[in-house]
Design a protein around this motif. Structure first.
Motif, PDB file in Angstrom:
ATOM      1  N   ALA A   7       0.825  -1.207   0.000  1.00 50.02           N
ATOM      2  CA  ALA A   7       0.000   0.000   0.000  1.00 50.02           C
ATOM      3  C   ALA A   7       0.857   1.255   0.000  1.00 50.02           C
ATOM      4  O   ALA A   7       0.546   2.233  -0.692  1.00 50.02           O
ATOM      5  CB  ALA A   7      -0.932  -0.009   1.210  1.00 50.02           C
TER       6      ALA A   7
ATOM      7  N   LEU B 293       0.819   4.027  -3.023  1.00 57.14           N
ATOM      8  CA  LEU B 293       0.452   5.418  -2.771  1.00 57.14           C
ATOM      9  C   LEU B 293       1.540   6.364  -3.270  1.00 57.14           C
ATOM     10  O   LEU B 293       1.249   7.403  -3.865  1.00 57.14           O
ATOM     11  CB  LEU B 293       0.203   5.648  -1.285  1.00 57.14           C
ATOM     12  CG  LEU B 293      -0.172   7.085  -0.891  1.00 57.14           C
ATOM     13  CD1 LEU B 293      -1.447   7.535  -1.608  1.00 57.14           C
ATOM     14  CD2 LEU B 293      -0.336   7.204   0.627  1.00 57.14           C
TER      15      LEU B 293
ATOM     16  N   GLN C  34       1.166   6.545  -6.952  1.00 63.03           N
ATOM     17  CA  GLN C  34      -0.032   7.283  -7.341  1.00 63.03           C
ATOM     18  C   GLN C  34       0.166   8.786  -7.193  1.00 63.03           C
ATOM     19  O   GLN C  34      -0.253   9.565  -8.059  1.00 63.03           O
ATOM     20  CB  GLN C  34      -1.222   6.827  -6.495  1.00 63.03           C
ATOM     21  CG  GLN C  34      -2.540   7.438  -6.926  1.00 63.03           C
ATOM     22  CD  GLN C  34      -2.973   6.955  -8.303  1.00 63.03           C
ATOM     23  OE1 GLN C  34      -2.959   5.752  -8.578  1.00 63.03           O
ATOM     24  NE2 GLN C  34      -3.367   7.884  -9.166  1.00 63.03           N
TER      25      GLN C  34
ATOM     26  N   LYS D 235     -11.110   1.643   2.540  1.00 66.15           N
ATOM     27  CA  LYS D 235     -11.613   0.853   1.420  1.00 66.15           C
ATOM     28  C   LYS D 235     -12.259   1.749   0.384  1.00 66.15           C
ATOM     29  O   LYS D 235     -12.001   1.627  -0.820  1.00 66.15           O
ATOM     30  CB  LYS D 235     -12.609  -0.188   1.923  1.00 66.15           C
ATOM     31  CG  LYS D 235     -13.211  -1.017   0.792  1.00 66.15           C
ATOM     32  CD  LYS D 235     -14.236  -2.001   1.313  1.00 66.15           C
ATOM     33  CE  LYS D 235     -14.874  -2.777   0.163  1.00 66.15           C
ATOM     34  NZ  LYS D 235     -15.907  -3.740   0.633  1.00 66.15           N
TER      35      LYS D 235
ATOM     36  N   PHE E 180      -9.638   3.810  -1.499  1.00 62.32           N
ATOM     37  CA  PHE E 180      -8.950   3.021  -2.515  1.00 62.32           C
ATOM     38  C   PHE E 180      -9.819   2.843  -3.752  1.00 62.32           C
ATOM     39  O   PHE E 180      -9.335   2.902  -4.886  1.00 62.32           O
ATOM     40  CB  PHE E 180      -8.574   1.647  -1.950  1.00 62.32           C
ATOM     41  CG  PHE E 180      -7.497   1.685  -0.896  1.00 62.32           C
ATOM     42  CD1 PHE E 180      -6.827   2.860  -0.590  1.00 62.32           C
ATOM     43  CD2 PHE E 180      -7.161   0.534  -0.197  1.00 62.32           C
ATOM     44  CE1 PHE E 180      -5.842   2.903   0.380  1.00 62.32           C
ATOM     45  CE2 PHE E 180      -6.174   0.565   0.769  1.00 62.32           C
ATOM     46  CZ  PHE E 180      -5.517   1.737   1.060  1.00 62.32           C
TER      47      PHE E 180
ATOM     48  N   SER F 102      -9.136   4.052  -7.600  1.00 58.92           N
ATOM     49  CA  SER F 102      -9.283   3.111  -8.713  1.00 58.92           C
ATOM     50  C   SER F 102     -10.148   3.706  -9.816  1.00 58.92           C
ATOM     51  O   SER F 102      -9.823   3.617 -11.007  1.00 58.92           O
ATOM     52  CB  SER F 102      -9.893   1.801  -8.205  1.00 58.92           C
ATOM     53  OG  SER F 102     -10.137   0.910  -9.283  1.00 58.92           O
TER      54      SER F 102
ATOM     55  N   TRP G  72      -5.514  -0.897  -7.175  1.00 54.76           N
ATOM     56  CA  TRP G  72      -6.205  -0.204  -6.087  1.00 54.76           C
ATOM     57  C   TRP G  72      -7.469  -0.959  -5.679  1.00 54.76           C
ATOM     58  O   TRP G  72      -7.777  -1.056  -4.476  1.00 54.76           O
ATOM     59  CB  TRP G  72      -6.544   1.228  -6.490  1.00 54.76           C
ATOM     60  CG  TRP G  72      -5.395   2.162  -6.362  1.00 54.76           C
ATOM     61  CD1 TRP G  72      -4.701   2.782  -7.368  1.00 54.76           C
ATOM     62  CD2 TRP G  72      -4.785   2.594  -5.135  1.00 54.76           C
ATOM     63  NE1 TRP G  72      -3.696   3.559  -6.843  1.00 54.76           N
ATOM     64  CE2 TRP G  72      -3.725   3.471  -5.482  1.00 54.76           C
ATOM     65  CE3 TRP G  72      -5.014   2.328  -3.784  1.00 54.76           C
ATOM     66  CZ2 TRP G  72      -2.910   4.073  -4.525  1.00 54.76           C
ATOM     67  CZ3 TRP G  72      -4.207   2.922  -2.825  1.00 54.76           C
ATOM     68  CH2 TRP G  72      -3.165   3.791  -3.190  1.00 54.76           C
TER      69      TRP G  72
ATOM     70  N   LEU H 294      -6.396  -3.884  -3.560  1.00 56.32           N
ATOM     71  CA  LEU H 294      -6.045  -3.471  -2.199  1.00 56.32           C
ATOM     72  C   LEU H 294      -7.298  -3.260  -1.362  1.00 56.32           C
ATOM     73  O   LEU H 294      -7.319  -3.576  -0.168  1.00 56.32           O
ATOM     74  CB  LEU H 294      -5.208  -2.191  -2.227  1.00 56.32           C
ATOM     75  CG  LEU H 294      -3.700  -2.333  -2.403  1.00 56.32           C
ATOM     76  CD1 LEU H 294      -3.026  -0.979  -2.228  1.00 56.32           C
ATOM     77  CD2 LEU H 294      -3.105  -3.331  -1.410  1.00 56.32           C
ATOM     78  N   ALA H 295      -8.337  -2.707  -1.979  1.00 59.73           N
ATOM     79  CA  ALA H 295      -9.600  -2.508  -1.255  1.00 59.73           C
ATOM     80  C   ALA H 295     -10.172  -3.851  -0.805  1.00 59.73           C
ATOM     81  O   ALA H 295     -10.681  -3.977   0.318  1.00 59.73           O
ATOM     82  CB  ALA H 295     -10.603  -1.773  -2.141  1.00 59.73           C
TER      83      ALA H 295
END
Length: 223
Positions: free
Chosen positions: A13, A17, A20, A129, A132, A136, A173, A176-177
């Motif tokens: 994560a 980040l 991103q 969540k 993320f 996305s 993403w 990851l959620a």
């Protein structure tokens, strides 16, 4: 601060980040204009002209607010509680309340330092969540409006080597959620202000709700 036990998830994560935020920085400098502003975000410049201090905000149709800087990202609920993530690390921090005005330095955020309870941890994970999923959807919008090759070119322009290719950023993403959801304890609420994925982005000033698909031909993040 909320602690997550799985070090592999934390590392993944944090790296994603950082990547991103680099991509958002390049979107600001797009040759045809700031893509974050085109999407409908608002920009608040730092009076001291600090590069990472410029703040961008997005208001969702649910009333949630995303605040974005070069040093991290924050998401707040209509009730004022929220979560902040600093760049290059995954150590979610809770907000005492939503700041009444734009903030340009992370240490000016009203963060809560004490250890979170189980219920507070569940609430934080639910917020993360949805954050993320919002990121996305942003990457899906980039792919639709700018093309996958554009996102890949921004990644290749970075001074460091990032591992996730442009074509997989949105998917990463969302994954990851899903992983974050599996980290939740059994009493994580299934419904509430964070239960529905962010579908639209609207102006922070009062305006009719705009469907997400109507925004994909706009776009911006000002210099």
């Amino acid at each position: 601060m909320v602690r997550f036990e799985r070090s592999q998830f934390r590392t993944q994560a944090a790296k994603l980040l950082d990547q991103q935020l680099w991509c958002w920085g390049r979107d600001i400098l797009h040759p045809k204009g700031n893509l974050l502003l085109d999407l409908g975000m608002c920009r608040y410049r730092d009076a001291n002209h600090q590069k990472d201090g410029t703040m961008y905000s997005a208001s969702t149709n649910e009333g949630n607010i995303v605040w974005l800087w070069g040093f991290g990202i924050m998401c707040c609920s209509p009730q004022g509680d929220g979560v902040f993530l600093q760049r290059s690390r995954f150590e979610p921090k809770r907000l005492r309340h939503r700041p009444p005005r734009p903030v340009h330095y992370w240490h000016d955020l009203p963060l809560i330092q004490k250890t979170a309870t189980r219920t507070e941890t569940n609430q934080m994970q639910a917020m993360l969540k949805q954050l993320f999923l919002w990121i996305s959807q942003y990457e899906h919008w980039i792919a639709e409006t700018q093309g996958v090759s554009y996102r890949q070119s921004t990644i290749e322009a970075a001074p460091k080597k990032y591992q996730v290719p442009g074509a997989k950023l949105a998917w990463q993403w969302s994954q990851l959620a899903k992983k974050l959801h599996r980290l939740n304890t059994s009493d994580l609420p299934a419904h509430g202000v964070w239960a529905t994925a962010i579908q639209t982005v609207a102006s922070p000033t009062p305006a009719p709700a705009v469907r997400y698909h109507q925004l994909i031909h706009k776009g911006t993040f000002r210099r």
